[in-house]
Design a protein around this motif. Structure first.
Motif, PDB file in Angstrom:
ATOM      1  N   LEU A  14     143.160  -8.598  82.060  1.00 57.22           N
ATOM      2  CA  LEU A  14     144.044  -7.836  82.939  1.00 57.22           C
ATOM      3  C   LEU A  14     143.718  -6.357  82.829  1.00 57.22           C
ATOM      4  O   LEU A  14     143.915  -5.747  81.771  1.00 57.22           O
ATOM      5  CB  LEU A  14     145.506  -8.093  82.555  1.00 57.22           C
ATOM      6  N   HIS A  17     146.785  -2.717  82.281  1.00 55.82           N
ATOM      7  CA  HIS A  17     147.943  -3.331  81.616  1.00 55.82           C
ATOM      8  C   HIS A  17     148.932  -2.321  81.052  1.00 55.82           C
ATOM      9  O   HIS A  17     150.063  -2.692  80.719  1.00 55.82           O
ATOM     10  CB  HIS A  17     147.461  -4.261  80.499  1.00 55.82           C
ATOM     11  N   LYS A  21     153.264  -1.643  86.843  1.00 52.83           N
ATOM     12  CA  LYS A  21     153.122  -3.045  87.249  1.00 52.83           C
ATOM     13  C   LYS A  21     152.364  -3.857  86.194  1.00 52.83           C
ATOM     14  O   LYS A  21     152.699  -5.017  85.938  1.00 52.83           O
ATOM     15  CB  LYS A  21     152.398  -3.146  88.595  1.00 52.83           C
ATOM     16  N   MET A  25     153.461  -7.341  84.303  1.00 56.08           N
ATOM     17  CA  MET A  25     152.586  -8.506  84.368  1.00 56.08           C
ATOM     18  C   MET A  25     152.192  -8.981  82.966  1.00 56.08           C
ATOM     19  O   MET A  25     152.154 -10.191  82.694  1.00 56.08           O
ATOM     20  CB  MET A  25     151.347  -8.188  85.198  1.00 56.08           C
ATOM     21  N   TRP A  28     155.085 -10.845  81.402  1.00 54.43           N
ATOM     22  CA  TRP A  28     155.307 -12.126  82.071  1.00 54.43           C
ATOM     23  C   TRP A  28     154.250 -13.143  81.644  1.00 54.43           C
ATOM     24  O   TRP A  28     154.573 -14.281  81.278  1.00 54.43           O
ATOM     25  CB  TRP A  28     155.279 -11.922  83.581  1.00 54.43           C
ATOM     26  N   LEU A 236     154.350  -9.669  91.918  1.00 58.22           N
ATOM     27  CA  LEU A 236     153.725 -10.254  90.733  1.00 58.22           C
ATOM     28  C   LEU A 236     153.840 -11.774  90.751  1.00 58.22           C
ATOM     29  O   LEU A 236     152.894 -12.481  90.360  1.00 58.22           O
ATOM     30  CB  LEU A 236     154.372  -9.699  89.456  1.00 58.22           C
ATOM     31  N   TYR A 239     151.173 -12.982  92.963  1.00 58.45           N
ATOM     32  CA  TYR A 239     149.852 -12.952  92.331  1.00 58.45           C
ATOM     33  C   TYR A 239     149.665 -14.147  91.404  1.00 58.45           C
ATOM     34  O   TYR A 239     148.577 -14.749  91.357  1.00 58.45           O
ATOM     35  CB  TYR A 239     149.673 -11.671  91.504  1.00 58.45           C
ATOM     36  N   LEU A 240     150.717 -14.494  90.657  1.00 60.98           N
ATOM     37  CA  LEU A 240     150.621 -15.624  89.726  1.00 60.98           C
ATOM     38  C   LEU A 240     150.455 -16.945  90.469  1.00 60.98           C
ATOM     39  O   LEU A 240     149.675 -17.812  90.055  1.00 60.98           O
ATOM     40  CB  LEU A 240     151.868 -15.660  88.838  1.00 60.98           C
TER      41      LEU A 240
END
Length: 360
Positions: A14, A17, A21, A25, A28, A236, A239-240
């Motif tokens: 990622l 990070h 945002k 993420m 999560w 988000l 995106y997942l």
């Protein structure tokens, strides 16, 4: 799709990070059981969500610049990711006017660097590159932009995001073609996100929080500008979901561009968002309109058509703009009260998942 079954034990690289945002993420993904390696510059603000919520706990946090190809590739190869989520960026319109070259080098060449590392690596199955709703050529039209509309951008930031989309498209067509590559590459474009832990300058909600905490009225340059406002968890989640589909047997069918914006009732002028924030904050919060001495161009009207994501991904917004504002104020009020901000943030993620039919 059950997110825990998709992400549990999954190796994720990622970028970005430590940002607003990216921190949400990271938390999560870690909560879902993913093995996350983050690669980013140091947190861009003080305070920051990354530090307040101890985001680095439970993940491998690497501080580095995506423009430093060798350093990023070294971190990437150590991580051996199956999924790449690219969030690192220079994210501010007004900052791009002051440093256009830095904006282009980060947002365009940084993206090219990462995709070239993916091209020369093995084991990656899915890549999600995050750009912006501002990547589209803004014609101030009254209908939402769709994924096939032309890229553009008046200011350096918006234009750099349009360029980043073109880089993604070129790499997909040249190196990650359907049926010829094991990598499924998609790009995603989200609206104006709000949420707890954003302290960036020249963003509406962080500016409002600073003003309200200081007991002064928020100064607004353009209260009539319309944007697609949404809580940070909305895109988000998209995106997942998208990454999960990219990982599937038919992942190549989803290797395209995707919009993630709010419902039509959340395409609101700045004044509506500020009025909602004032009402949620209380304690004498107020705002007033001021002129813009810099006279910098900003789009007046912008929103997205997200029909494609709703129909093909099964994604749909959960919160309207009022709820998004209320949750953001709730987060900052908890911060003011000295709460455990990692716990507060994870509770908001858990509540969102429950309303989405998921559960941590």
């Amino acid at each position: 799709m059950n997110l825990r079954s998709v992400w549990g034990g999954r190796r994720v690289f990622l970028t970005g990070h430590t940002g607003f945002k990216g921190s949400w993420m990271s938390l999560w993904l870690s909560a879902l059981g993913a093995k996350v390696t983050g690669y980013s510059l140091t947190p861009p603000t003080t305070p920051s969500l990354f530090e307040l919520a101890n985001v680095a706990d439970g993940m491998d946090s690497v501080i580095g610049d995506i423009r430093d190809l060798a350093a990023m590739e070294a971190a990437f190869q150590r991580a051996r990711p199956e999924v790449v989520i690219h969030m690192a960026a220079q994210p501010l319109v007004r900052a791009s006017y002051g440093d256009p070259l830095g904006t282009y080098s980060t947002n365009v060449m940084g993206t090219a660097n990462l995709l070239d590392v993916v091209r020369r690596s093995t084991g990656v199955k899915a890549v999600v590159a995050i750009t912006s709703d501002k990547c589209y050529e803004n014609r101030e039209q009254i209908w939402g932009y769709r994924e096939h509309d032309p890229m553009g951008g008046h200011d350096p930031y918006s234009n750099s995001k349009g360029c980043s989309e073109l880089v993604v498209s070129a790499f997909r067509d040249s190196y990650f073609k359907k049926a010829e590559s094991s990598v499924a590459l998609a790009s995603v474009r989200a609206g104006n996100v709000i949420g707890g832990g954003d302290w960036a300058m020249d963003r509406l909600v962080p500016d409002a929080v600073r003003a309200f905490m200081d007991g002064r009225p928020l100064e607004i340059r353009n209260p009539g500008a319309v944007r697609p406002w949404q809580h940070v968890l909305e895109p988000l989640y998209g995106y997942l979901l998208l990454a999960g589909l990219l990982l599937g047997d038919n992942g190549a069918d989803f290797a395209e561009g995707w919009n993630f914006g709010p419902g039509s009732d959340s395409n609101q002028p700045v004044s509506s968002i500020v009025d909602a924030a004032v009402a949620s904050w209380g304690d004498g919060a107020a705002w007033r309109q001021v002129g813009d001495p810099a006279g910098l161009h900003e789009a007046h009207f912008l929103h997205l058509d997200c029909t494609k994501s709703k129909v093909r991904l099964g994604w749909t917004p959960v919160y309207d703009y009022r709820r998004a504002v209320a949750l953001t104020v709730e987060w900052f009020k908890a911060y003011q009260a000295g709460a455990d901000m990692r716990a507060v943030t994870l509770r908001q993620i858990d509540a969102y998942m429950s309303q989405s039919g998921q559960a941590l």
